[in-house]
Design a protein around this motif. Structure first.
Motif, short mmCIF file in Angstrom:
data_model
loop_
_atom_site.label_atom_id
_atom_site.label_comp_id
_atom_site.label_asym_id
_atom_site.label_seq_id
_atom_site.Cartn_x
_atom_site.Cartn_y
_atom_site.Cartn_z
N GLN A 2 1.15 -1.25 0.41
CA GLN A 2 0.01 -0.26 -0.01
C GLN A 2 0.82 1.00 0.11
N HIS A 39 -6.85 4.19 4.84
CA HIS A 39 -7.09 3.32 3.85
C HIS A 39 -6.24 2.39 3.85
N TYR A 40 -5.03 2.26 4.68
CA TYR A 40 -4.47 1.39 4.70
C TYR A 40 -5.04 -0.17 5.60
N PHE A 42 -8.73 -0.93 4.51
CA PHE A 42 -9.36 -1.31 3.57
C PHE A 42 -8.56 -2.17 2.94
N ASP A 43 -10.08 -3.47 2.51
CA ASP A 43 -9.47 -3.73 0.87
C ASP A 43 -9.72 -2.68 0.00
N LYS A 44 -8.57 -2.92 -0.75
CA LYS A 44 -8.80 -2.76 -2.72
C LYS A 44 -9.74 -1.76 -2.97
N ALA A 45 -10.73 -2.98 -3.42
CA ALA A 45 -11.76 -2.75 -4.16
C ALA A 45 -12.63 -1.49 -3.18
N ILE A 58 -15.56 -4.90 9.06
CA ILE A 58 -13.82 -5.19 8.88
C ILE A 58 -13.70 -6.67 8.86
N SER A 92 -9.56 -2.87 13.91
CA SER A 92 -8.95 -3.14 12.83
C SER A 92 -7.30 -2.12 13.05
N LYS A 118 -5.02 -10.71 13.38
CA LYS A 118 -4.85 -10.00 11.89
C LYS A 118 -4.52 -7.95 12.49
#
Ligand code: SAM
Length: 219
Positions: A2, A39-40, A42-45, A58, A92, A118
């Motif tokens: 990222q 944004h780190y 979050f999934d790319k999508a 999440i 998260s 995670k």
């Protein structure tokens, strides 16, 4: 890998402007929000969602809190760079990353094992060093008490007595308390050994605080 581009930084500046308009004033909190790349988490999508002032799923039925909520709770803590702070509900790791911008002494506990793992991977990857724990944070983290500040990021049915006991004199607990649909944000200050002051703020909606002094203890 990222990246944190000018575009992302610009989106964070806009988010901070929104938070200022909504009443957040503490410059340490606003700087922290402007610094942590949301944004780190979050999934790319879903990158576009990262800088909206909204909560977001999440996994494991849990959410990354809305930026305004993170800013509001952090402001209520009146956090100083020397404070030792306990966060209940790592989730998260976003709120924890915001706290780490203000003080390096952050302890965080998460009940859900996959989320705990995670978040640990995330912290390692980004060189962040909170003290992380897996367990029932409704009981606090007595092994490392006392704390100058405690922040609960899940909705509690009552104020757990264990958390009050783990505050320093002058220490502050910020916790949403209420039913399953809505919780009032509360700030409780330990003004002397057995003496606490309580302040009530706006209503919020959090996922439930589980565990013995959370909703599991209510049955
Ligand atoms: N602070 C998180 C973030 O920045 O992403 C948001 C957390 S989410 C709104 C609430 C979290 O509290 C969830 O991850 C949930 O698993 C956790 N939780 C619920 N009950 C808990 C308990 N008794 N002890 C520790 N964590 C708990």
């Amino acid at each position: 890998m990222q990246t944190d581009s000018y575009r992302h930084k610009g989106m964070r500046r806009s988010l901070v402007k929104i938070l200022r308009e909504k009443g957040i004033r503490d410059p340490r909190v606003l700087d922290a929000i402007e610094t942590v790349p949301r944004h780190y988490f979050f999934d790319k999508a879903f990158l576009e969602q990262a800088y909206q002032d909204k909560a977001f799923p999440i996994g494991e039925g849990q959410t990354i809190s809305q930026p305004y909520t993170v800013a509001f709770q952090t402001e209520l803590l009146q956090l100083k760079p020397t404070d030792k702070v306990l966060e209940i509900g790592t989730g998260s790791g976003y709120q924890c990353s915001v706290l780490l911008q203000i003080t390096p002494h952050v302890y965080t506990i998460e009940y859900n094992r996959p989320l705990y793992e995670k978040a640990n991977i995330f912290f390692r990857k980004h060189g962040l060093k909170p003290h992380t724990f897996h367990g029932d944070g409704s009981l606090g983290l007595p092994a490392h008490a006392p704390y100058d500040k405690i922040i609960v990021t899940a909705g509690a049915p009552v104020v757990p007595k264990e958390l009050l006991r783990q505050l320093t004199i002058g220490g502050i607990l910020v916790i949403p308390v209420g039913n399953e649909n809505t919780q009032k944000m509360m700030r409780i200050t330990r003004v002397a050994e057995g003496e606490f002051t309580r302040e009530e703020f706006a209503d919020f909606k959090f996922v439930p605080l589980l565990g013995r002094s959370g909703w599991d203890g209510q049955e």
